[in-house]
Design a protein around this motif. Sequence first.
Motif, PDB file in Angstrom:
ATOM      1  N   ARG A 184       0.750  -1.062  -0.133  1.00 22.25           N
ATOM      2  CA  ARG A 184       0.015  -0.012   0.016  1.00 22.25           C
ATOM      3  C   ARG A 184       0.969   1.272   0.060  1.00 22.25           C
ATOM      4  O   ARG A 184       0.296   2.159  -0.241  1.00 22.25           O
ATOM      5  CB  ARG A 184      -0.958   0.130   1.088  1.00 22.25           C
ATOM      6  N   GLY A 185       2.172   1.067   0.239  1.00 19.99           N
ATOM      7  CA  GLY A 185       3.173   2.215   0.099  1.00 19.99           C
ATOM      8  C   GLY A 185       3.958   1.823  -1.064  1.00 19.99           C
ATOM      9  O   GLY A 185       3.912   0.914  -1.660  1.00 19.99           O
ATOM     10  N   PRO A 186       5.012   2.906  -1.011  1.00 20.99           N
ATOM     11  CA  PRO A 186       6.265   2.615  -2.157  1.00 20.99           C
ATOM     12  C   PRO A 186       6.473   1.284  -2.334  1.00 20.99           C
ATOM     13  O   PRO A 186       6.955   0.522  -1.453  1.00 20.99           O
ATOM     14  CB  PRO A 186       7.494   3.588  -1.740  1.00 20.99           C
ATOM     15  N   SER A 187       6.175   0.926  -3.669  1.00 19.10           N
ATOM     16  CA  SER A 187       6.353  -0.685  -3.926  1.00 19.10           C
ATOM     17  C   SER A 187       7.760  -0.990  -4.630  1.00 19.10           C
ATOM     18  O   SER A 187       8.448  -0.312  -4.971  1.00 19.10           O
ATOM     19  CB  SER A 187       5.103  -0.975  -4.361  1.00 19.10           C
ATOM     20  N   THR A 188       7.833  -2.456  -4.830  1.00 17.83           N
ATOM     21  CA  THR A 188       9.022  -2.798  -5.382  1.00 17.83           C
ATOM     22  C   THR A 188       8.427  -3.843  -6.726  1.00 17.83           C
ATOM     23  O   THR A 188       7.416  -4.300  -6.683  1.00 17.83           O
ATOM     24  CB  THR A 188       9.921  -3.488  -4.662  1.00 17.83           C
ATOM     25  N   PHE A 189       9.334  -3.946  -7.681  1.00 15.25           N
ATOM     26  CA  PHE A 189       9.169  -4.927  -8.627  1.00 15.25           C
ATOM     27  C   PHE A 189      10.358  -5.884  -8.733  1.00 15.25           C
ATOM     28  O   PHE A 189      11.650  -5.246  -8.819  1.00 15.25           O
ATOM     29  CB  PHE A 189       9.090  -4.286 -10.164  1.00 15.25           C
ATOM     30  N   THR A 190      10.209  -7.040  -8.393  1.00 17.63           N
ATOM     31  CA  THR A 190      11.452  -8.006  -8.029  1.00 17.63           C
ATOM     32  C   THR A 190      11.541  -9.142  -9.151  1.00 17.63           C
ATOM     33  O   THR A 190      10.759  -9.777  -9.241  1.00 17.63           O
ATOM     34  CB  THR A 190      11.398  -8.474  -6.538  1.00 17.63           C
ATOM     35  N   ILE A 191      12.957  -9.220  -9.545  1.00 14.92           N
ATOM     36  CA  ILE A 191      13.265 -10.221 -10.651  1.00 14.92           C
ATOM     37  C   ILE A 191      14.040 -11.221  -9.888  1.00 14.92           C
ATOM     38  O   ILE A 191      15.111 -10.802  -9.375  1.00 14.92           O
ATOM     39  CB  ILE A 191      13.731  -9.637 -11.873  1.00 14.92           C
ATOM     40  N   THR A 192      13.868 -12.325  -9.636  1.00 14.69           N
ATOM     41  CA  THR A 192      14.747 -13.518  -9.005  1.00 14.69           C
ATOM     42  C   THR A 192      15.251 -14.775  -9.740  1.00 14.69           C
ATOM     43  O   THR A 192      14.272 -15.214 -10.585  1.00 14.69           O
ATOM     44  CB  THR A 192      13.848 -14.160  -7.682  1.00 14.69           C
ATOM     45  N   VAL A 193      16.331 -14.882 -10.002  1.00 19.01           N
ATOM     46  CA  VAL A 193      16.804 -15.926 -10.887  1.00 19.01           C
ATOM     47  C   VAL A 193      17.488 -16.876  -9.817  1.00 19.01           C
ATOM     48  O   VAL A 193      18.680 -16.480  -9.222  1.00 19.01           O
ATOM     49  CB  VAL A 193      17.924 -15.202 -11.849  1.00 19.01           C
ATOM     50  N   ASP A 194      17.037 -18.193  -9.920  1.00 17.05           N
ATOM     51  CA  ASP A 194      18.118 -19.216  -9.170  1.00 17.05           C
ATOM     52  C   ASP A 194      19.087 -19.737 -10.443  1.00 17.05           C
ATOM     53  O   ASP A 194      18.587 -20.207 -11.592  1.00 17.05           O
ATOM     54  CB  ASP A 194      17.265 -20.365  -8.741  1.00 17.05           C
ATOM     55  N   LEU A 195      20.339 -19.691 -10.211  1.00 15.23           N
ATOM     56  CA  LEU A 195      21.307 -19.845 -11.374  1.00 15.23           C
ATOM     57  C   LEU A 195      21.447 -21.426 -11.319  1.00 15.23           C
ATOM     58  O   LEU A 195      21.351 -22.343 -10.435  1.00 15.23           O
ATOM     59  CB  LEU A 195      22.727 -19.327 -11.001  1.00 15.23           C
ATOM     60  N   GLN A 196      21.904 -21.506 -12.459  1.00 13.53           N
ATOM     61  CA  GLN A 196      22.156 -23.223 -12.800  1.00 13.53           C
ATOM     62  C   GLN A 196      23.702 -23.207 -12.108  1.00 13.53           C
ATOM     63  O   GLN A 196      24.367 -22.435 -12.224  1.00 13.53           O
ATOM     64  CB  GLN A 196      22.323 -23.363 -14.142  1.00 13.53           C
ATOM     65  N   ARG A 197      23.969 -24.357 -11.732  1.00 16.91           N
ATOM     66  CA  ARG A 197      25.299 -24.584 -11.038  1.00 16.91           C
ATOM     67  C   ARG A 197      26.546 -24.370 -12.221  1.00 16.91           C
ATOM     68  O   ARG A 197      26.454 -24.631 -13.619  1.00 16.91           O
ATOM     69  CB  ARG A 197      25.415 -26.276 -10.814  1.00 16.91           C
TER      70      ARG A 197
END
Lengths: 487, 447
Positions: free
Chosen positions: B322-335
């Motif tokens: 409800r306040g200043p928000s975020t856009f998050t990109i998450t990457v789980d890397l390959q070994r």
Amino acid sequence: MRKLVFAIVLATTLGLPVSLAQGPTESAITKVERKNRVPINNETLRVKLPKATETTLSNGLTVLVLEDHRIPRASIQFVIDGAGSLHEPADTPGLASTTAQMMREGTKTKDSSKLASEVEQLGASLASSSPFGSGAATVSAAGLSDNFDRWLALAADVLLNPAFPAAELDKLKQRLKTNLTQQRSTAAFLANERFVKAVYGSHPAAVAAPTAASIDSLTSERLAQWHRERYKPQNAILAVAGDVKASTLIPKLESALANWKKSDLKPTPLRSAVAADAKRVLLVDRPGSVQTYITMGNVAIDRRDADYYALVVANAVIGAPQVGRLYVNLRQEKGFTYAINSTFDAQKFAGPWRSASEVRTEVTDAALTEYLREIKRLNDEPVADNELEERKRAIVANFALSLENPEQVLAYAVTRKTFEFPSDYWDAYAGKIMSVTKADVQRVARKYIDPNRLQIIAVGDGSKIRGILEKYGPVQVYGIDGSLRTP
Amino acid sequence: MQIRKLVAVVALCLVAAIVASAQTIQFKDFKLRNGLRVILSEDHSAPTYSLVMTYNVGSRDERPGRTGFAHLFEHMMFEGSENVGKGEHGLSIINSGGTRNGTTNSDRTNYFETLPSNQIDLGLFLESDRMRSLVINQVNFENQRNVVQEERRRSYDNQPYGKTSEAILDTVYDSFPYKHSTIGSMEDLNAAKIEDVAAFFKTYYAPNNAVLTMVGDFKVDEVTAKIEKYFGSIPAQPAPPLVDMVEPKQSAERRRTVQDPLALVPRLSIVFKIPQGNTPDWYTLLVAGQVLSGGESSRLYQRLVKESQVATAVGAAAQDRRGPSTFTITVDLQRGKNPADAEKLIYEELEKLKNEPVTNAELEEFRIALRRNEVEQLVGTLTRAQNLGTLAVYYDDPGLINTRGQKLRTVTREQIQKTARTYFIETNRTVVLTTPVSQTPGTGGGR
């Protein structure tokens, strides 16, 4: 007890090493403060579960349909017995699970990305899997009922015509091998891996994950063969729930699944593992852990065992979430843990009763003491009348909530069919639960939840807890890579 | 007597959701005289109901030195009240076949029960008794402090990537309310005092700071009378202090590396600051997130997981704050893959989003996923009751449960391009890389 708690908090704050006096503490009384002013309706709302219609297609596939027209959605699930990990050869763990995963990576007419696009353009979801510990593989799909025919066709394509393209298999192998590494970072995986090995021994259910070598050895041909031989309609149940009409669905299925031919394959019945006859303590040394993940249990019963109802009630007494004795003692009274409960897994063969909880490293000893005290109490003392009645009533009254979700109701029908129970099985279930006596509870506790035969697994910082665990028996130590460090 | 009062109350109702369609959720929305907002929605399709009490308080209302307190307080709400003993709350519900829980996030705290519909009084009594007369004592407080600390260890300190989410918040935000996690620091949890509990209860757990929602098998008129009976005499309190949510504009990229001794594979997080939820740009970014990572046909899955094989999983989404928000990109890397390669690919995909309009097919895919979502939220009573309560507290508009679909459906290709250009820029970016602490060979497992 309160002083003890304070000591820990203070010591933790100051970074001091914590040692706990472990003299005998007085018997834990799992009491709840009852003011008895809460307005509870003493009438249990008994519900009759809607019945699924059952049809056998000409290829031998059993179809269970639970019509539910409240909401314009539907779901389907093929449960294919004999195609799951429990039936795979011992030298290729992961054959069944990889076959199931690869079925989504391309069919004879659609490559992986086209398949994904077509599913998502319908707003549908489609999955295929075969988890370790199961004898069945599943292919499932769900979506809106107004385009049901189209996503049903995609599910049927995945089920009947997977292509197992080699390029996609190579990619999946890389992801699977990263996952093999990844999963070893969580205490939950390490505990489960060690627990199933401890209770199942040489039984196929002792396997919790593939190996890198077995993944490397898989080929498209090997997966295609597993699919060809194992995915057979005579061993499968198709469960459909939602806004569909059984009368029009059956002819549709006959035509969509016309190329799915039956064979002579019957899954080999799996023997039951023999319960361990002596207590064992196994430590998985995970340096840097701030908690000890404790899990313990032993092989109990299969799903058709006459003791099933009594064990349902006994398990609820000790391990029902939020109200069972373990919760009241270890969380509500002692504050050792955030979550604690117990479950048992009864399949066509006997599976284990088990409990699991994560406790801060400093109270590992006290938590194990209380754990064993509660198990011993369930063995030694008859459960109080009101406690027994309350646990039974909770089980029976909870059926009303399942009516919110057609998939839940259908799952009951699938259980009935899988274990070949009579058609009135669930109608009679509440009565069976209510007729369990305190003598029954004590009898099954002694038989299946015996403190002297528990397999106890602890995943935590070995440098801090190994000495503590020695108090409960000789300790075998494993690394997070799964290797045995001490004999 | 009770009935006459009731008529007056009901006369003030806002009858929302008049335009009916197959999936429109009908509800009544009114306030008791003590300020308690009540939202009721009948659904007789199963003999059950859900009750949710949403309080307008979350970790954003905490003060420095007391992080984690809103959530610790939530635990105290299960420890007993004047007429309910310690442990009796859960026991009463579970013995009646029900389920219950509570959750806290940065923006609200909610408590909920699902019960068979012959236990309407039970749910109302339990929620009203603890709003009226919470029992606060040192023994229960120490006990729950311990339990919450175990929850922290279990979800953060003993988990791979457990430190990542706190590092992200701390790096992205400059102002206190969102800079800290809801679970709070061990230090602050240890510092919390019992006097804080009483003050917090008085300030935030007042009827005028709460929304009661019920969905399920009951009659609105009958339940309205019961609500008046159970809650009507709980006194209102002065409005809680407003939180200063102003967040300065970011002027340069921020980077941080988290050394994680429990992780075995790296994880890359890329975060952009965006406007609060329920704003036009936020809705647009929600659609953009779906185009980027919704399903296996999505752009980032195809590019990072399938084509280049640098990742095993990828997600991109606008957070609902409800306040200043975020856009998050998450990457789980390959070994064995280089995080810098994954980062470069992400930026290439974000540039594409800025330079070329998304396809109509992608928008259509989003819209049908949305329709599915709207249909699925009708399954069970709890989700609807929770959503109505959250929307009322966040945006003062529970009707969004029916209208936000339209806001999302009308997002255009041009809007997506424009918002991508506005927010997905280097100076507005925070990059957090979580890496395993250097391992001895062979600890990777399964080799």
